[in-house]
Design an enzyme around this catalytic site. Structure first.
Site, PDB file in Angstrom:
ATOM      1  N   CYS A 192       0.909  -1.314  -0.031  1.00 44.23           N
ATOM      2  CA  CYS A 192       0.108   0.063   0.171  1.00 44.23           C
ATOM      3  C   CYS A 192       0.730   1.344  -0.172  1.00 44.23           C
ATOM      4  O   CYS A 192       1.464   1.599   1.107  1.00 44.23           O
ATOM      5  CB  CYS A 192      -0.815   0.178   1.339  1.00 44.23           C
ATOM      6  SG  CYS A 192      -1.890   1.507   1.295  1.00 44.23           S
TER       7      CYS A 192
ATOM      8  N   ARG B  29      -8.170  -8.118   7.268  1.00 47.38           N
ATOM      9  CA  ARG B  29      -7.465  -7.841   6.078  1.00 47.38           C
ATOM     10  C   ARG B  29      -8.420  -7.419   5.055  1.00 47.38           C
ATOM     11  O   ARG B  29      -9.579  -8.102   5.165  1.00 47.38           O
ATOM     12  CB  ARG B  29      -6.341  -8.699   5.442  1.00 47.38           C
ATOM     13  CG  ARG B  29      -5.112  -8.972   6.301  1.00 47.38           C
ATOM     14  CD  ARG B  29      -4.537  -7.826   6.310  1.00 47.38           C
ATOM     15  NE  ARG B  29      -3.119  -7.661   6.768  1.00 47.38           N
ATOM     16  CZ  ARG B  29      -2.887  -7.645   7.973  1.00 47.38           C
ATOM     17  NH1 ARG B  29      -3.749  -7.090   8.651  1.00 47.38           N
ATOM     18  NH2 ARG B  29      -1.578  -7.476   8.665  1.00 47.38           N
TER      19      ARG B  29
ATOM     20  N   ARG C 256      -6.533 -10.654  12.686  1.00 47.58           N
ATOM     21  CA  ARG C 256      -5.766 -10.179  11.811  1.00 47.58           C
ATOM     22  C   ARG C 256      -6.664  -9.971  10.531  1.00 47.58           C
ATOM     23  O   ARG C 256      -6.799 -10.648   9.465  1.00 47.58           O
ATOM     24  CB  ARG C 256      -4.927 -11.457  10.955  1.00 47.58           C
ATOM     25  CG  ARG C 256      -3.796 -10.907  10.150  1.00 47.58           C
ATOM     26  CD  ARG C 256      -3.147 -12.263   9.537  1.00 47.58           C
ATOM     27  NE  ARG C 256      -1.978 -11.467   8.680  1.00 47.58           N
ATOM     28  CZ  ARG C 256      -0.869 -11.217   8.940  1.00 47.58           C
ATOM     29  NH1 ARG C 256      -0.419 -11.088  10.154  1.00 47.58           N
ATOM     30  NH2 ARG C 256       0.047 -10.769   7.965  1.00 47.58           N
TER      31      ARG C 256
ATOM     32  N   GLU D 149      -5.211  -8.253  -2.081  1.00 51.03           N
ATOM     33  CA  GLU D 149      -5.237  -8.258  -0.621  1.00 51.03           C
ATOM     34  C   GLU D 149      -4.578  -7.180  -0.121  1.00 51.03           C
ATOM     35  O   GLU D 149      -3.452  -6.888  -0.647  1.00 51.03           O
ATOM     36  CB  GLU D 149      -4.698  -9.512   0.011  1.00 51.03           C
ATOM     37  CG  GLU D 149      -4.727  -9.765   1.437  1.00 51.03           C
ATOM     38  CD  GLU D 149      -3.275  -9.310   2.026  1.00 51.03           C
ATOM     39  OE1 GLU D 149      -3.245  -9.341   3.352  1.00 51.03           O
ATOM     40  OE2 GLU D 149      -2.398  -9.012   1.270  1.00 51.03           O
TER      41      GLU D 149
END
Length: 429
Positions: free
Chosen positions: A85, A172, A170, A124
């Site tokens: 990102c 995502r 977690r 992802e």
């Protein structure tokens, strides 16, 4: 499934979480798969990838090193990308359907998709990308995929391993997509949520004994090398003393009625300066007010505790204590510990904190060994749903260095989640 063979591209591949997931799908559904292109720049991740998959490491490249990436990538059916990102600049009045993302790594993905038009995609990223730049980054990504011709879900698909009975929190965001021109349905978006929800498992965070037993049976190893014991690590004896001191604090202070211990900052705990809520953020004012109540109601014990342990001589990190294990647990040995840069965080013993590439390795008290210890690299692989047959970097490296294994699983996707999305996408479209 109608696919007899699937050719796929693995971008920003890491150690191959997408690849491993598709292997599982293929084995379960009698599908042949072929990886036709891999990109990755971390040489240690490449070592792990090539030792686990039949792929020549000399053919794994940095896509930035290819001038015409969209021409050089072979034809394929499925594109995977856990893309970094990077900051997406404001588009302003630039024109052209790719101008807004030029210079970012997502641009490389878009070029490939625009040229090769694979039927399926699965991207992802971290959950934060949804809100990055006030939502503009997410909007750009979605708009570009739609302009290229892909159908994607209407709302972000945010999933965590603990949604599927895997004890790791977690979250995502995932972007599954299918090329509109390659399906018969006349639709404007895809919806996988209902089918993915069928794979979800009830996670009883209240019954920590039951859930902790599952963790010991499914995630933790029974044979542990002594090097993972806290006492055998640098600063291990110091940390054990710190944990014991905080446990004494936890078990002896009177907490607010029906509440657990608030966040404790030792340098703030005994301060007496006047608090002005108008000059402080709300959360800071609340934290300090709660701490002062704790000190006021436990002054005799806390003063004695300070004298006994001299905690202000500890490192700054160990002077902050966050108890997130609930009010029904009153023993630090029952929690999962993460040593964050900001302090000691004790989590409820039903799911581990997010594995991170910064190598903040969770610490547990092993009831069998009666010792504090770190999770092993294999246990972090288990938390990311990699099979027992998957070779870890520390098993390949003659120096037996665990660092890269921890880092790689901190960076990896969770294989089980990827497998579920891949299968759902293939089954439905």
């Amino acid at each position: 499934m109608t696919n007899k063979k699937i050719k796929f591209v693995d971008l920003f591949a890491g150690i191959g979480g997408f690849h491993q997931a598709l292997k599982f799908v293929a084995q379960d559904n009698n599908i042949d798969i072929e990886c036709v292109f891999v990109s990755e720049i971390d040489k240690y991740a490449i070592e792990t990838y090539t030792h686990n998959f039949n792929y020549d490491k000399n053919q794994i490249i940095n896509i930035r090193d290819i001038d015409n990436i969209e021409k050089d990538v072979p034809e394929h059916d499925f594109l995977f990308a856990g893309f970094p990102c990077q900051t997406f600049s404001n588009a302003g009045n630039k024109k052209g359907f790719l101008d807004e993302i030029r210079g970012t790594l997502f641009f490389e993905i878009a070029k490939i998709l625009n040229e090769k038009k694979p039927k399926y995609i699965l991207l992802e990223n971290v959950k934060h990308i949804i809100k990055h730049d006030n939502g503009e980054t997410w909007k750009i990504i979605n708009n570009k995929l739609k302009e290229i011709g892909y159908l994607i879900p209407k709302k972000p698909l945010v999933l965590s391993p603990h949604n599927f009975g895997i004890p790791q929190e977690r979250e995502r965001v995932f972007i599954p997509g299918v090329l509109k021109s390659k399906i018969a349905e006349n639709i404007d978006e895809i919806d996988l949520e209902e089918d993915i929800n069928k794979y979800k498992k009830n996670f009883n965070s209240d019954n920590f004994i039951q859930e902790k037993n599952k963790i010991y049976n499914n995630i933790l190893e029974t044979k542990i090398n002594e090097k993972y014991l806290l006492k055998n690590n640098a600063n291990g004896s110091y940390l054990q003393k710190v944990f014991d001191a905080w446990n004494e604090f936890l078990q002896n202070v009177k907490k607010p009625l029906n509440r657990t211990l608030p966040v404790i900052w030792l340098k703030e705990l005994t301060q007496t300066y006047e608090l002005n809520p108008e000059l402080m953020t709300h959360w800071r004012y609340k934290y300090i007010s709660d701490m002062r109540d704790i000190y006021k109601n436990n002054k005799i014990f806390i003063d004695s505790w300070f004298k006994k342990h001299d905690p202000l001589s500890w490192k700054i990190r160990e002077q902050k204590f966050e108890w997130q294990a609930g009010k029904d647990i009153n023993d630090i040995k029952e929690s999962f510990i993460q040593l964050r840069q900001s302090g000691i965080r004790c989590k409820r013993p039903v799911k581990f904190p997010t594995l991170v590439a910064m190598v903040q390795i969770p610490i547990i008290f092993d009831n069998t060994l009666k010792e504090w210890r770190y999770l092993t690299p294999r246990e972090t692989a288990n938390l990311q749903s990699f099979p027992k047959t998957f070779k870890l970097h520390n098993e390949l490296n003659t120096s037996n260095d665990d660092y890269y294994s921890y880092k790689q699983f901190g960076n990896s996707v969770n294989v089980e989640i990827i497998k579920i999305i891949q299968k759902t996408l293939l089954d439905n479209y």
